[in-house]
Scaffold this active site. Structure first.
Site, mmCIF file in Angstrom:
data_model
loop_
_atom_site.group_PDB
_atom_site.id
_atom_site.type_symbol
_atom_site.label_atom_id
_atom_site.label_comp_id
_atom_site.label_asym_id
_atom_site.label_seq_id
_atom_site.Cartn_x
_atom_site.Cartn_y
_atom_site.Cartn_z
ATOM 1 N N LYS A 202 0.873 -1.177 0.000
ATOM 2 C CA LYS A 202 0.000 0.000 0.000
ATOM 3 C C LYS A 202 0.902 1.217 0.000
ATOM 4 O O LYS A 202 1.653 1.456 0.948
ATOM 5 C CB LYS A 202 -0.912 0.013 1.226
ATOM 6 C CG LYS A 202 -2.102 0.922 1.002
ATOM 7 C CD LYS A 202 -2.788 1.309 2.284
ATOM 8 C CE LYS A 202 -2.766 2.802 2.422
ATOM 9 N NZ LYS A 202 -3.133 3.259 3.745
ATOM 10 N N GLY B 239 -7.441 9.844 9.821
ATOM 11 C CA GLY B 239 -7.702 10.042 11.240
ATOM 12 C C GLY B 239 -8.770 11.071 11.571
ATOM 13 O O GLY B 239 -9.048 11.317 12.741
ATOM 14 N N ALA C 151 -9.070 5.854 4.330
ATOM 15 C CA ALA C 151 -8.832 6.987 5.228
ATOM 16 C C ALA C 151 -10.032 7.921 5.380
ATOM 17 O O ALA C 151 -10.782 8.165 4.441
ATOM 18 C CB ALA C 151 -7.638 7.821 4.783
ATOM 19 N N GLY C 152 -10.179 8.402 6.594
ATOM 20 C CA GLY C 152 -11.139 9.457 6.886
ATOM 21 C C GLY C 152 -12.505 8.984 7.339
ATOM 22 O O GLY C 152 -13.354 9.793 7.662
ATOM 23 N N ASN D 210 -8.703 2.329 10.134
ATOM 24 C CA ASN D 210 -7.848 2.023 11.279
ATOM 25 C C ASN D 210 -8.342 2.776 12.499
ATOM 26 O O ASN D 210 -8.948 2.209 13.403
ATOM 27 C CB ASN D 210 -6.385 2.357 10.976
ATOM 28 C CG ASN D 210 -5.444 1.787 12.020
ATOM 29 O OD1 ASN D 210 -5.838 1.432 13.126
ATOM 30 N ND2 ASN D 210 -4.182 1.661 11.694
ATOM 31 N N THR D 211 -8.172 4.106 12.483
ATOM 32 C CA THR D 211 -8.482 4.894 13.680
ATOM 33 C C THR D 211 -9.920 4.677 14.167
ATOM 34 O O THR D 211 -10.148 4.531 15.371
ATOM 35 C CB THR D 211 -8.275 6.388 13.392
ATOM 36 O OG1 THR D 211 -6.990 6.554 12.784
ATOM 37 C CG2 THR D 211 -8.323 7.195 14.660
#
Lengths: 328, 257
Positions: B96, B157, B184-185, B206-207
């Site tokens: 990635k 994040g 993301a986001g 993830n976050t």
């Protein structure tokens, strides 16, 4: 007095177990190839926060509960514990972090600007609100380890570098990460920290600055010194503080208070914390050997409870709650 | 279910492995969500480590595909070197690719990204580029040899969800057969469902999971939302309209007002 109990490892876990054994009338000897505590032990680099409630942000319930017995234990065994609570703050754009922290922890109260100024005059006007954990404290790890070492010395408990030729009787293995030879599910979690000298500013209690990527804490060590910690990286590497980590830690300290821009860097420390997969400690028994390990970032917070449970097990056969064993 | 570079994955969910309270919680999040791919940050954690050690052994035990990333790389050279290191450590040619262009927003550097993608594709890597939803950058990445695109929903994040729905929809329309993953986001399962309703093949999180109070429950929530969105997209949703259109006939009923 019968056959002495051998404690392997003179880090915070080993010294707490040895102290508890000795205090309860057992003959003990401590063996560590590196002798008394020093830079070789990850306890040496610890923050020394006795902050069970703050740790509850991410740590499971046993850490919060067992950690609450630490301050009294340390005080009882000659360490100087400062019980001024701890404070948690966040910069303006990370305000949400403070609300999240409050939701996931207990035993705190909100402070407004004036209350912050009253508790920490040097932070006056810098933060509009903060969380205060009145029932927490801190100690200076190296002084606390020295206090235990001295106390053991006066009780005639030796700390020897040479492993006893033959060990009869029980052995308590508190070797930290070195015990991976016997505990295959133990892993290292790298931490980097600094000691700063910044006489311009006086902070009385540990301050945590929340940030989504780089949360830091500062622990006053007295005499203008502060411990700044700590990274948490999934590798067992025990050396090599990286520029990135140090930059991030220092930037965050500078954001907490610009006076840290003029601070002296006294030390940069690195080591790896021993941890099991759930980051909770374990007491394991293999024949005559009891392993006490996996204290992760909670060495000074949890070692007293683990010492108590270990000695209760030896004396009364009580099965400690942390003896559940994934691999047996 | 998505096929990336010829490998079919049984879940639209890719999960990151950073920031969890513990590896045990991480494992539980994977178990409850059925995530099929674990992304791992090579640059920060892996230095000097062997893949069989400690944390890496725990990741392997998850039994999912591993997608190493170049998180934290700010230059082409860093990203390429990190990818080569990842190939050695994890014995995979999947990477990635992140080339960060701004240290505060962590948004991709599209110029460096295209260049690094070209180099890595040339070296036989199977590149999953973290990019913006920009159509022109997407075309350049495909020219460089990428067969998957991972446009952002919002900056890493932030948890803001899909910031440019038009752009994401447009990307989908231009590349109907290309695997597209929102990376993301995302903050909530509804964001993930939205991405799937747009016809995306998956999301990477993830976050949103790792920093939830109960990461495993949140991971399961996302998995269910992904399934909901996937079903909805396949079911050909109704077109929205401005006027009310009652679903039962009203002719013959008395006017009551």
């Amino acid at each position: 007095m019968s056959v002495p109990i051998t404690v392997l490892g003179a880090g915070v876990a080993g010294l707490c177990v040895a102290t508890e054994l000795s205090a309860r009338g057992h003959a003990v000897r401590v063996h560590d190839p590196n002798g008394i505590p020093g830079p070789h032990a990850c306890s040496w680099w610890a923050g020394g926060m006795l902050a069970p409630f703050c740790e509850g942000e991410t740590a499971p319930e046993p850490v919060v509960r067992l950690g609450q017995e630490s301050a009294a234990w340390w005080r009882q065994h000659g360490a100087q514990v400062i019980s001024d609570g701890s404070m948690v703050v966040a910069l303006g754009r990370d305000r949400g972090e403070l609300d999240r922290f409050a939701r996931r922890t207990t035993s705190h109260q909100w402070l407004d600007v004036d209350q912050i100024a009253a508790l920490e005059p040097d932070l006056a006007g810098r933060f509009s609100r903060a969380l205060y954990f009145a029932d927490e404290g801190h100690l200076t790890p190296r002084a606390a380890l020295a206090a235990l070492t001295d106390h053991l010395g006066t009780r005639g408990v030796p700390i020897t570098r040479d492993r006893p030729a033959q060990t009869t009787g029980p052995t308590i293995d508190c070797r930290g990460l070195t015990a991976r030879d016997a505990l295959p599910d133990l892993r290292g979690v790298k931490g980097e920290m600094l000691v700063l000298r910044c006489p311009e500013i006086t902070l009385r209690r540990p301050i945590r600055l929340l940030h989504p990527r780089i949360p830091i804490y500062l622990v006053p060590r007295g005499d203008g010194h502060y411990m700044l910690g700590a990274t948490q990286i999934e590798t067992a590497e025990r050396a090599r503080a990286s520029v990135r980590s140090v930059l991030e830690l220092l930037s965050a300290a500078y954001a907490l208070h610009p006076a840290f821009g003029e601070a002296e860097i006294v030390e940069i420390g690195v080591d790896a914390r021993p941890a099991f997969p759930d980051n909770l400690p374990r007491i394991r028994r293999r024949g005559d050997t009891i392993y006490v390990n996996g204290l992760f970032r909670h060495g000074f917070l949890l070692a007293p409870a683990l010492a108590r449970m270990t000695v209760d097990h030896i004396e009364y056969g009580i099965i400690p709650e942390v003896m559940h064993d994934a691999h047996s | 279910m998505p096929i990336y570079y010829g490998t079919q994955i049984d879940s639209p969910l890719m999960l990151g492995t950073a920031q969890y309270p513990s590896p045990a919680v991480l494992a539980e999040a994977f178990r409850r969500s059925g995530a099929g791919i674990a992304t791992v940050s090579v640059r920060r954690e892996a230095r000097g480590a062997r893949a069989g050690d400690g944390f890496w052994a725990l990741i392997r035990e998850l039994g999912v595909h591993i997608l190493p990333n170049t998180a934290g790389c700010h230059s082409v050279r860093e990203a390429v070197t990190t990818a080569q290191m990842a190939r050695e450590i994890f014995a995979t040619d999947w990477i990635k690719l992140e080339v960060i262009g701004h240290s505060d927003t962590l948004q991709p550097d599209p110029f460096g990204l295209v260049e690094a993608a070209r180099i890595l594709c040339g070296e036989g890597f199977k590149v999953f580029p973290y990019t913006t939803e920009d159509l022109v950058v997407a075309e350049r990445l495909l020219e460089a040899g990428c067969e998957v695109l991972m446009p952002w929903g919002a900056p890493i994040g932030t948890g803001l969800g899909l910031n440019n729905v038009y752009g994401l929809r447009s990307l989908r329309a231009h590349f109907p057969d290309l695997p597209l993953v929102v990376d993301a986001g995302l903050g909530l399962p509804s964001h993930a469902a939205h991405a799937m309703e747009l016809g995306y093949d998956g999301v990477l999180l993830n976050t949103a999971v790792a920093r939830a109070g109960d990461p495993a429950a949140m991971a399961e929530g996302f998995a269910r939302a992904l399934e909901a969105g996937r079903l909805a997209h396949g079911a050909d949703p109704m077109e929205p309209r401005d006027m009310a259109a009652p679903s039962t006939p009203v002719i013959g009923q008395a006017f009551l007002s």
